[in-house]
Scaffold this motif. Sequence first.
Motif, short mmCIF file in Angstrom:
data_model
loop_
_atom_site.label_atom_id
_atom_site.label_comp_id
_atom_site.label_asym_id
_atom_site.label_seq_id
_atom_site.Cartn_x
_atom_site.Cartn_y
_atom_site.Cartn_z
N ASP A 363 0.82 -1.21 0.00
CA ASP A 363 0.00 0.00 0.00
C ASP A 363 0.86 1.26 0.00
N MET A 364 1.88 1.29 0.83
CA MET A 364 2.71 2.48 0.90
C MET A 364 3.54 2.66 -0.36
N ARG A 366 2.42 2.04 -3.32
CA ARG A 366 1.49 2.72 -4.25
C ARG A 366 1.36 4.20 -3.90
N GLU A 367 1.35 4.51 -2.60
CA GLU A 367 1.31 5.91 -2.18
C GLU A 367 2.56 6.65 -2.65
N ALA A 370 2.30 7.40 -6.38
CA ALA A 370 1.42 8.53 -6.65
C ALA A 370 2.11 9.85 -6.32
N ALA A 371 2.85 9.87 -5.23
CA ALA A 371 3.56 11.09 -4.84
C ALA A 371 4.65 11.43 -5.85
N ARG A 379 5.19 14.37 0.50
CA ARG A 379 4.50 13.09 0.63
C ARG A 379 5.48 11.93 0.41
N CYS A 383 6.19 8.76 3.01
CA CYS A 383 6.04 7.36 2.60
C CYS A 383 7.34 6.57 2.76
#
Length: 430
Positions: A363-364, A366-367, A370-371, A379, A383
């Motif tokens: 999950d992180m 993917r974060e 995106a950042a 961001r 992460c």
Amino acid sequence: MQETESRLEQFVAQVARDENIPVETLRQRIASGVVSILGAPGHAGVHPIGVGHGLRAKVNANIGISGPPFDMETALTQLRAALDAGADAVMDLSCAGDLDAIRHALLRECPAPFGTVPMYQAAADAIAQHGSLAKATAEDILAAFERHVTDGVDFFVAHAGLTREVVDVLKASSRALPVVSRGGSLMLSWMAATGAENPLYAQFDWLLDLAAKHGATISLGDALRSGCIHDALDEPKIREVIVLGDLVKRARQRGVHVLVEGPGHVPLHLVNELVDLIKRLCHGAPLYLLGPLVTDVAPGYDHIVAAIGAAVAAARGADFICYVTPSEHAGLPMADAVRQGVIASRIAAHAGDIARGLPGAADMDREMTAARARLDWERQAQCAIDPERLRTLHGDALPARGEPCTMCGDMCAIRITGEALDLWPRSPAA
């Protein structure tokens, strides 16, 4: 005892929340012996963790004092560095100085599960009182274990698999480095001098009673871990693991949580075989690995060598990674080396979680993706496994959102691609 059981139930509920799994699922895994909870009711303020099947791979940091300077601040600085870097658990390996004072101070300051090696205490006490470990009795050795566990340590190492029969196999072997475990060498020395059986094996039921009474986890020590890749998965190690497998079954019958420790130095192509073998012989008990280190020729970079092996091992099912610092094979790690060791092992554990397909593991990542697509540097730092390192690499301040870094400058592929795709004509509607 009832109060201990009630507190342990609270720990189970806490771990279930942390791992985002149903409490009943966790209880079933604990009952089957494939998950252990590190958290003793006697450790005030501890935040328990779960180690084992289906849970996030955890990282342990070894700290402590083994020679001058003996000041308490050295150990406390190591502890703070380990916790700041995100270690899930900490183990005190002190074998010099006032061991009781060091342990008590670290326990007070450590909110993470805290482990020790009581054999070091037994040896230090015997040398101080009698001038030699050989003059200690079996009762003296067991008394050191009782002292640590009643102090509230969450887990403790017991090199109970080093029996006289196993030592006979070691003696007849072609090992290049017969014993590199400090606790293992101390026990071997005592057994050789006294002619007696390992009291941790001979009195294992007593150890189980002690652990059950105080809610502590037994870490079944890796006395014959391989200290070089030449010795990996040899007969002495396998014979010790067989003994540990029998001890795992005895612990499960008593409802005592255990970890099984493993090597050590293991070449990369044997790491999966190592994990599979120990898991099979020890009936799926949580596996606690040092590294493993996949080559012997990188002193000063052994945190990287160990992280390579740990990532492969975690992907295969290793549950608990003992960090290795750049100071391994060289000297006592100070704060910066402790931090580097923890971060390297956390990266390895995280990579293993992703490879195992653990729900939420990526999950992180993917974060972060995106950042990066937004060139959102703040961001990205949030992460990162090590936000401090990312900020340091950028000097005084992170770039403003939307600004490229100095790697590509005006030729930033992300910015150029975004602008190009904005200009690209839309395809005609079908």
